[in-house]
Design a protein around this motif. Structure first.
Motif, PDB file in Angstrom:
ATOM      1  N   ARG A  62     -18.314 -23.330  25.383  1.00 54.85           N
ATOM      2  CA  ARG A  62     -17.128 -22.584  24.963  1.00 54.85           C
ATOM      3  C   ARG A  62     -16.900 -22.822  23.469  1.00 54.85           C
ATOM      4  O   ARG A  62     -16.828 -23.976  23.029  1.00 54.85           O
ATOM      5  CB  ARG A  62     -15.904 -23.008  25.774  1.00 54.85           C
ATOM      6  N   LEU A  63     -16.799 -21.746  22.708  1.00 55.80           N
ATOM      7  CA  LEU A  63     -16.490 -21.864  21.286  1.00 55.80           C
ATOM      8  C   LEU A  63     -14.994 -22.124  21.141  1.00 55.80           C
ATOM      9  O   LEU A  63     -14.170 -21.307  21.554  1.00 55.80           O
ATOM     10  CB  LEU A  63     -16.886 -20.584  20.554  1.00 55.80           C
ATOM     11  N   VAL A  64     -14.652 -23.254  20.549  1.00 54.05           N
ATOM     12  CA  VAL A  64     -13.252 -23.644  20.375  1.00 54.05           C
ATOM     13  C   VAL A  64     -12.691 -23.098  19.072  1.00 54.05           C
ATOM     14  O   VAL A  64     -11.580 -22.575  19.015  1.00 54.05           O
ATOM     15  CB  VAL A  64     -13.119 -25.180  20.421  1.00 54.05           C
ATOM     16  N   SER A  65     -13.438 -23.217  17.987  1.00 51.40           N
ATOM     17  CA  SER A  65     -12.962 -22.725  16.692  1.00 51.40           C
ATOM     18  C   SER A  65     -14.145 -22.446  15.784  1.00 51.40           C
ATOM     19  O   SER A  65     -15.240 -22.969  15.989  1.00 51.40           O
ATOM     20  CB  SER A  65     -12.023 -23.737  16.036  1.00 51.40           C
ATOM     21  N   LYS A  66     -13.914 -21.620  14.747  1.00 51.28           N
ATOM     22  CA  LYS A  66     -14.952 -21.332  13.765  1.00 51.28           C
ATOM     23  C   LYS A  66     -14.319 -21.055  12.405  1.00 51.28           C
ATOM     24  O   LYS A  66     -13.225 -20.489  12.309  1.00 51.28           O
ATOM     25  CB  LYS A  66     -15.825 -20.157  14.191  1.00 51.28           C
ATOM     26  N   GLN A  67     -14.985 -21.503  11.370  1.00 51.55           N
ATOM     27  CA  GLN A  67     -14.614 -21.206   9.990  1.00 51.55           C
ATOM     28  C   GLN A  67     -15.860 -20.669   9.308  1.00 51.55           C
ATOM     29  O   GLN A  67     -16.832 -21.409   9.095  1.00 51.55           O
ATOM     30  CB  GLN A  67     -14.100 -22.460   9.288  1.00 51.55           C
ATOM     31  N   ILE A  68     -15.845 -19.377   8.942  1.00 46.94           N
ATOM     32  CA  ILE A  68     -17.025 -18.715   8.405  1.00 46.94           C
ATOM     33  C   ILE A  68     -16.649 -18.041   7.082  1.00 46.94           C
ATOM     34  O   ILE A  68     -15.667 -17.304   7.022  1.00 46.94           O
ATOM     35  CB  ILE A  68     -17.553 -17.645   9.388  1.00 46.94           C
ATOM     36  N   PRO A  69     -17.404 -18.265   6.009  1.00 40.96           N
ATOM     37  CA  PRO A  69     -17.106 -17.632   4.716  1.00 40.96           C
ATOM     38  C   PRO A  69     -17.693 -16.232   4.621  1.00 40.96           C
ATOM     39  O   PRO A  69     -18.729 -15.999   4.022  1.00 40.96           O
ATOM     40  CB  PRO A  69     -17.771 -18.584   3.720  1.00 40.96           C
ATOM     41  N   GLY A  70     -17.032 -15.254   5.216  1.00 41.33           N
ATOM     42  CA  GLY A  70     -17.540 -13.894   5.218  1.00 41.33           C
ATOM     43  C   GLY A  70     -17.428 -13.299   6.604  1.00 41.33           C
ATOM     44  O   GLY A  70     -17.045 -13.968   7.571  1.00 41.33           O
ATOM     45  N   ASP A  71     -17.739 -12.020   6.704  1.00 44.58           N
ATOM     46  CA  ASP A  71     -17.699 -11.334   7.984  1.00 44.58           C
ATOM     47  C   ASP A  71     -18.921 -11.728   8.800  1.00 44.58           C
ATOM     48  O   ASP A  71     -20.047 -11.645   8.313  1.00 44.58           O
ATOM     49  CB  ASP A  71     -17.672  -9.827   7.778  1.00 44.58           C
ATOM     50  N   ALA A  72     -18.698 -12.143  10.024  1.00 43.08           N
ATOM     51  CA  ALA A  72     -19.783 -12.642  10.868  1.00 43.08           C
ATOM     52  C   ALA A  72     -20.017 -11.714  12.049  1.00 43.08           C
ATOM     53  O   ALA A  72     -19.078 -11.136  12.606  1.00 43.08           O
ATOM     54  CB  ALA A  72     -19.471 -14.045  11.366  1.00 43.08           C
ATOM     55  N   VAL A  73     -21.278 -11.567  12.415  1.00 42.23           N
ATOM     56  CA  VAL A  73     -21.640 -10.821  13.619  1.00 42.23           C
ATOM     57  C   VAL A  73     -22.526 -11.699  14.475  1.00 42.23           C
ATOM     58  O   VAL A  73     -23.236 -12.572  13.968  1.00 42.23           O
ATOM     59  CB  VAL A  73     -22.367  -9.502  13.286  1.00 42.23           C
ATOM     60  N   VAL A  74     -22.492 -11.480  15.778  1.00 38.32           N
ATOM     61  CA  VAL A  74     -23.311 -12.240  16.721  1.00 38.32           C
ATOM     62  C   VAL A  74     -24.371 -11.313  17.292  1.00 38.32           C
ATOM     63  O   VAL A  74     -24.089 -10.187  17.699  1.00 38.32           O
ATOM     64  CB  VAL A  74     -22.449 -12.834  17.857  1.00 38.32           C
ATOM     65  N   GLY A  75     -25.613 -11.786  17.296  1.00 40.26           N
ATOM     66  CA  GLY A  75     -26.712 -11.017  17.847  1.00 40.26           C
ATOM     67  C   GLY A  75     -27.609 -11.867  18.711  1.00 40.26           C
ATOM     68  O   GLY A  75     -27.447 -13.087  18.791  1.00 40.26           O
TER      69      GLY A  75
END
Length: 294
Positions: A62-75
């Motif tokens: 389970r993903l609890v949190s995320k900090q990403i510098p930019g727009d993110a996509v999952v593939g």
């Protein structure tokens, strides 16, 4: 529960028997997973792919949190179904990403598995095929040329497991290890987990036994907070009626008292991130396919 901090940079045979079925052990932990890309120039084009752990028969994620510098996509890659996060940092200077997961990992008791479905034709072709560093002919096959191989897949898997363990020594004190090059492992006779299991994959596939490669991170057996300092990988082979049976030959070499266990079983002290070799990312990278993805 264990809280683990991980920092990464982008760069005559006896089959082990179990007298009575046991419940697999398990552990639940929080995994902090991230990196800092430092001093990015203003005109740089930076593309980042981050492998993501995902649910399987042996782990719940389970993903609890995320900090990403930019727009993110999952593939997901088409060949193996590996899940990945992709983003392009837009600012110069430093770029940091941080992901936090809650994961439950279960022990794999592969010799207790029964009634598994067979492989599709496509799966069988994939897991009997060569990879760039996992040949189906040459030096690895010379090492097993005189082996009287069993027709029973479990017995054959055990023969090949013991042959790798006999040939290889776990040793990272000398250069050259870590590429998972089966032909190099034949000559060196030492290496890390990638080298051990590439050799097993080569042995198995050239013997008609479908085999695959999985990689992730080890967890210390002790519960508590700590850091994970490197990756770990293992292999599986397919046996009709049992399904995918794991082997962890490098751990068996490091812990000879567990040699019987690590044929067919994996402790819960790990998390899987990706599968396969020669991986094409999503979106497609400009360079060659990745040797492995971790």
């Amino acid at each position: 529960m264990i809280r683990s901090q991980l920092v990464m940079w982008s760069a005559c045979l006896t089959i082990a028997s179990i007298a009575a079925a046991k419940e697999p052990s398990q552990r639940t932990f929080t995994l902090n997973y991230g990196a800092v890309l430092q001093d990015l120039p203003e005109d740089a084009q930076v593309r980042v792919w981050v492998p993501l752990p995902q649910d399987s028969a042996h782990q719940s994620v389970r993903l609890v949190s995320k900090q990403i510098p930019g727009d993110a996509v999952v593939g997901s890659d088409e060949t193996y179904g590996n899940k990945m996060l992709y983003f392009e940092p837009h600012d110069s200077g430093d770029a940091e990403f941080q992901l936090t997961f809650k994961i439950t990992r279960r022990e794999v008791l592969g010799l207790q598995q029964h009634g598994a479905p067979g492989l599709t034709a496509a799966e069988k072709k994939l897991y009997l095929s060569a990879n760039s560093l996992v040949p189906l002919e040459g030096k690895p096959q010379e090492l097993i040329a005189n082996l009287l191989r069993s027709d029973d897949p479990l017995k054959l898997g055990k023969q090949l497991y013991l042959r790798v363990d006999e040939h290889m020594k776990y040793d990272k004190s000398r250069p050259g290890y870590g590429n998972g090059d089966a032909a190099w492992a034949c000559d060196s006779r030492f290496g890390n987990c990638t080298d051990f299991h590439s050799l097993f994959n080569s042995f198995a596939r050239s013997s008609g036994l479908p085999s695959r490669f999985e990689i992730g991170f080890p967890l210390p057996p002790e519960r508590g907070e700590g850091k994970i300092v490197g990756y770990h990988c293992w292999a599986e082979f397919f046996a009709a009626g049992h399904g995918w049976v794991p082997v962890d030959i490098s751990e068996a070499d490091k812990h000879p008292d567990m040699k019987e266990y690590y044929f067919g079983n994996l402790t819960e002290n790990r998390v899987a991130f990706s599968r396969g070799r020669d991986i094409e990312l999503v979106p497609r990278q400009k360079g060659d396919p990745l040797n492995y993805f971790v």
